[in-house]
Design an enzyme around this catalytic site. Structure first.
Site, PDB file in Angstrom:
ATOM      1  N   LYS A 180       0.863  -1.180   0.000  1.00  0.00           N
ATOM      2  CA  LYS A 180       0.000   0.000   0.000  1.00  0.00           C
ATOM      3  C   LYS A 180       0.900   1.231   0.000  1.00  0.00           C
ATOM      4  O   LYS A 180       1.464   1.603   1.015  1.00  0.00           O
ATOM      5  CB  LYS A 180      -0.938   0.050   1.214  1.00  0.00           C
ATOM      6  CG  LYS A 180      -2.080   1.024   0.930  1.00  0.00           C
ATOM      7  CD  LYS A 180      -2.603   1.780   2.125  1.00  0.00           C
ATOM      8  CE  LYS A 180      -1.756   2.863   2.666  1.00  0.00           C
ATOM      9  NZ  LYS A 180      -1.565   4.052   1.792  1.00  0.00           N
ATOM     10  N   GLU A 255      10.349   1.578  10.230  1.00  0.00           N
ATOM     11  CA  GLU A 255      11.350   2.619   9.982  1.00  0.00           C
ATOM     12  C   GLU A 255      10.633   3.942  10.137  1.00  0.00           C
ATOM     13  O   GLU A 255       9.757   4.276   9.330  1.00  0.00           O
ATOM     14  CB  GLU A 255      11.903   2.511   8.548  1.00  0.00           C
ATOM     15  CG  GLU A 255      12.720   1.285   8.271  1.00  0.00           C
ATOM     16  CD  GLU A 255      14.045   1.270   8.982  1.00  0.00           C
ATOM     17  OE1 GLU A 255      14.482   2.336   9.474  1.00  0.00           O
ATOM     18  OE2 GLU A 255      14.630   0.184   9.073  1.00  0.00           O
ATOM     19  N   CYS A 289      14.020  11.052   6.536  1.00  0.00           N
ATOM     20  CA  CYS A 289      14.033  10.644   7.938  1.00  0.00           C
ATOM     21  C   CYS A 289      15.423  10.777   8.541  1.00  0.00           C
ATOM     22  O   CYS A 289      15.577  10.724   9.750  1.00  0.00           O
ATOM     23  CB  CYS A 289      13.590   9.192   8.022  1.00  0.00           C
ATOM     24  SG  CYS A 289      14.495   8.175   6.865  1.00  0.00           S
ATOM     25  N   GLU A 388      10.707  16.320  14.814  1.00  0.00           N
ATOM     26  CA  GLU A 388      11.061  16.138  13.409  1.00  0.00           C
ATOM     27  C   GLU A 388      10.223  17.093  12.560  1.00  0.00           C
ATOM     28  O   GLU A 388       8.995  17.011  12.559  1.00  0.00           O
ATOM     29  CB  GLU A 388      10.798  14.694  12.985  1.00  0.00           C
ATOM     30  CG  GLU A 388      11.240  14.425  11.550  1.00  0.00           C
ATOM     31  CD  GLU A 388      10.902  13.015  11.080  1.00  0.00           C
ATOM     32  OE1 GLU A 388       9.782  12.549  11.351  1.00  0.00           O
ATOM     33  OE2 GLU A 388      11.762  12.398  10.435  1.00  0.00           O
TER      34      GLU A 388
HETATM   35  P1  NAD Z   1       2.540   8.375   7.634  1.00  0.00           P
HETATM   36  O1  NAD Z   1       2.842   7.556   8.845  1.00  0.00           O
HETATM   37  O2  NAD Z   1       1.498   9.407   7.722  1.00  0.00           O
HETATM   38  O3  NAD Z   1       2.115   7.433   6.415  1.00  0.00           O
HETATM   39  C1  NAD Z   1       2.947   6.384   5.968  1.00  0.00           C
HETATM   40  C2  NAD Z   1       2.075   5.325   5.310  1.00  0.00           C
HETATM   41  O4  NAD Z   1       1.225   4.737   6.305  1.00  0.00           O
HETATM   42  C3  NAD Z   1       1.151   5.859   4.222  1.00  0.00           C
HETATM   43  O5  NAD Z   1       1.080   4.913   3.176  1.00  0.00           O
HETATM   44  C4  NAD Z   1      -0.205   5.962   4.952  1.00  0.00           C
HETATM   45  O6  NAD Z   1      -1.322   5.880   4.087  1.00  0.00           O
HETATM   46  C5  NAD Z   1      -0.128   4.744   5.842  1.00  0.00           C
HETATM   47  N1  NAD Z   1      -1.000   4.787   7.025  1.00  0.00           N
HETATM   48  C6  NAD Z   1      -1.447   5.870   7.711  1.00  0.00           C
HETATM   49  N2  NAD Z   1      -2.223   5.488   8.745  1.00  0.00           N
HETATM   50  C7  NAD Z   1      -2.248   4.133   8.728  1.00  0.00           C
HETATM   51  C8  NAD Z   1      -2.851   3.146   9.561  1.00  0.00           C
HETATM   52  N3  NAD Z   1      -3.595   3.474  10.621  1.00  0.00           N
HETATM   53  N4  NAD Z   1      -2.648   1.858   9.266  1.00  0.00           N
HETATM   54  C9  NAD Z   1      -1.893   1.493   8.204  1.00  0.00           C
HETATM   55  N5  NAD Z   1      -1.320   2.379   7.372  1.00  0.00           N
HETATM   56  C10 NAD Z   1      -1.472   3.686   7.637  1.00  0.00           C
HETATM   57  O7  NAD Z   1       3.931   8.986   7.177  1.00  0.00           O
HETATM   58  P2  NAD Z   1       4.206   9.963   5.952  1.00  0.00           P
HETATM   59  O8  NAD Z   1       3.717  11.323   6.327  1.00  0.00           O
HETATM   60  O9  NAD Z   1       3.716   9.350   4.688  1.00  0.00           O
HETATM   61  O10 NAD Z   1       5.804   9.944   5.901  1.00  0.00           O
HETATM   62  C11 NAD Z   1       6.602  10.758   6.683  1.00  0.00           C
HETATM   63  C12 NAD Z   1       7.195   9.975   7.839  1.00  0.00           C
HETATM   64  O11 NAD Z   1       7.904   8.841   7.346  1.00  0.00           O
HETATM   65  C13 NAD Z   1       8.203  10.787   8.612  1.00  0.00           C
HETATM   66  O12 NAD Z   1       7.993  10.666   9.983  1.00  0.00           O
HETATM   67  C14 NAD Z   1       9.535  10.153   8.218  1.00  0.00           C
HETATM   68  O13 NAD Z   1      10.543  10.297   9.163  1.00  0.00           O
HETATM   69  C15 NAD Z   1       9.165   8.737   7.981  1.00  0.00           C
HETATM   70  N6  NAD Z   1      10.143   8.077   7.100  1.00  0.00           N
HETATM   71  C16 NAD Z   1      11.046   7.202   7.634  1.00  0.00           C
HETATM   72  C17 NAD Z   1      11.991   6.585   6.834  1.00  0.00           C
HETATM   73  C18 NAD Z   1      13.011   5.613   7.388  1.00  0.00           C
HETATM   74  O14 NAD Z   1      13.604   4.880   6.616  1.00  0.00           O
HETATM   75  N7  NAD Z   1      13.238   5.578   8.686  1.00  0.00           N
HETATM   76  C19 NAD Z   1      12.009   6.849   5.473  1.00  0.00           C
HETATM   77  C20 NAD Z   1      11.069   7.732   4.955  1.00  0.00           C
HETATM   78  C21 NAD Z   1      10.133   8.336   5.788  1.00  0.00           C
END
Ligand code: NAD
Length: 496
Positions: A180, A255, A289, A388
């Protein structure tokens, strides 16, 4: 919002090797963050679509996919890598339209993803069970088996990279996957599915269900047919997934974010440190991140370093992401721009001094653009230094002693990466050992590579991606004992 261009239409989900319409007939508009125009439309999966995708992944897990040898699985992944390489320029362009990252970065990311896939293609037939010295008259060994159906949930900042990070090892170990992607950037996932299909994988090995987190995502991670969730995204979402996945004790790996310390001691190659500190704070418009978003400068070099940093930062070209000369593009969404603006306000409110940047670049009244911004005068407990931002906002903090800076660096709930600059090799080892982060780099920053395990301490994550370490995250280990002893009583209750 107006659109003068044709909208790219992606009407179908990829389920069970087929392109199928979403059951509710819904779609999601994808916005070009540089123009704010809708440029593509993707299908929106809802619960029944997720059910179909999980069923297809389960059927594939026990079907033809399970009968391929590890070498044959690896060969298919090699073919997928070749196709990704063939289409790197085209996919990079699509990614740029979807998430606003400059073309030079997105094409580079696709090319690096090829290497990720090749690494795991090669690893597929090199993970071995062991023969265990259990006792003389038994043959005991371990089998390495796939976990099963993997739900891969990805964010919007580096979509194609993260598909490869998750799919490479999951497929190498014989799992099947329901992906997804983020609702903001699903186009490249559907393009990826085309290549997957062309590579000749059996039906159902990969299924792609674009949709929102609160319905498709939440339903997927709680689904009884899913055995493991591999998630990249924010900490609150990781917590929600952990709760949902507790039903049946699904395997999880996370992650999440970071607030990574970047430390410069006075005995450093200052010119290089200035360049790397600038890049590590502002690349990808800060939507990474693993930014070096807390820069700790030793007091002896503080003023000169900061001056050089400002000069370097003011040469960054913010611009239209399809322009090959652009260094950083817009934020990916209006929401992310608003979040960065909120943090700029918080920095000012708490007494921080904007050394450079601080708002939208002139000439950009459309698109989600923001200037790379440096704050000083804030301490390590300020909002900007502890939360962050996920935007191009750097906080610079002075320090005097090694012990002091180690304690400041570790005083955070995150622990993804950390970096330090010194020519003293003893100090390099001493400080690296004490920093609480999954990756510590000396005289460089965040050398993320397919060979190096990557993941967070504390609330930055759970488990590891990359390197050979991640393969264990995608398998179960089974102990098998074949007892051929003749003298042991077959029935210990015989005298009862
Ligand atoms: P997010 O957590 O809002 O969404 C990430 C994914 O999770 C999306 O596909 C979203 O639709 C899905 N999602 C949201 N709620 C959900 C639920 N209840 N159940 C299942 N899936 C759900 O994050 P974002 O805003 O898309 O991305 C930014 C974040 O990602 C930042 O905090 C960043 O640090 C982190 N990030 C981490 C890494 C790493 O490798 N550590 C890499 C990239 C981004």
């Amino acid at each position: 919002m107006t659109s003068t261009t044709t909208i790219a239409d992606y009407p179908h989900l990829f389920v069970g090797g087929r392109w199928t319409a979403p059951s509710a007939g819904l779609s999601i508009d994808s916005v070009d963050p540089a123009t704010e125009d809708v440029w593509a439309r993707v299908p929106r999966a809802t619960e029944p679509d997720v059910d179909r995708a999980v069923d297809a992944a389960r059927a594939a897990l026990h079907g033809p996919w399970s009968r391929l040898t590890a070498t044959q699985r690896g060969r298919l992944i090699f073919i997928l890598a070749d196709l990704l390489e063939r289409d790197a320029e085209r996919l990079g362009r699509i990614e740029t339209m979807d998430n606003g990252k400059p073309l030079r970065d997105t094409v580079g990311e696709v090319k690096r993803s090829v290497e990720w896939l090749r690494y795991y293609a090669g690893a597929a037939d090199k993970v071995e069970g062991t023969v265990v010295p259990y006792k003389h008259d038994a043959h005991a060994y371990t089998r390495v088996e796939p976990v099963g159906v993997v739900a891969a949930i990805t964010p919007w900042n580096s979509p194609i990279s993260l598909y490869s990070w998750k799919l490479g090892p999951a497929l190498a170990m014989g799992n099947t996957v329901v992906l997804k992607p983020s609702e903001l950037t699903s186009v490249s996932a559907l393009e990826f599915a085309q290549l997957f299909s062309e590579a000749g994988f059996p039906d159902g090995v990969l299924n792609i269900v674009p949709g929102y987190g609160h319905d498709a995502g939440a339903h997927l991670v709680a689904h009884p047919g899913v055995d493991k969730v591999s998630f990249t995204g924010s900490y609150p979402t990781a917590q929600a997934i952990m709760r949902a996945a507790s039903n049946g004790l699904k395997r999880v790996s996370f992650e999440c974010g970071g607030k990574s310390p970047h430390i410069v001691f006075p005995d450093s190659d200052i010119d290089r440190a200035v360049s790397v500190a600038t890049h590590s704070a502002f690349r990808s418009t800060g939507q990474s991140c693993s930014l070096g978003s807390r820069l700790f400068l030793h007091r002896d070099i503080y003023t000169d370093f900061l001056d050089a940093l400002v000069r370097r930062t003011e040469r960054i070209r913010v611009g239209m992401p399809l322009d090959p000369s652009t260094h950083i593009g817009p934020h990916t969404s209006a929401e992310q721009l608003a979040k960065t603006e909120h943090y700029l306000d918080a920095g000012r409110r708490e007494g921080g001094r904007v050394v450079t940047g601080g708002g939208r670049p002139s000439g950009y009244d459309r698109g989600y653009f923001v200037q790379p911004t440096i704050f000083d005068g804030l301490d390590n407990n300020s909002t900007l230094a502890s939360e962050e931002v996920f935007g191009p906002v750097l906080t610079v903090i002075p320090f005097e002693t090694e012990d002091e800076v180690i304690s400041l660096a570790n005083d955070t709930s995150y622990g993804l990466v950390a970096g330090l600059w010194t020519k003293d090799i003893s100090r390099a080892h001493r400080v690296a050992a004490q920093l609480q982060a999954g990756m510590v780099s000396v005289n460089t920053f965040r050398p993320v590579h397919w060979t190096l395990p990557y993941g967070g301490y504390k609330s930055s994550g759970l488990g590891r991606e990359n390197g050979l370490a991640v393969l264990r995250e995608y398998c179960e280990i089974k102990s098998v004992v074949i007892d051929f002893s003749a003298d042991e009583p077959a029935d210990p209750f015989a005298d009862a």
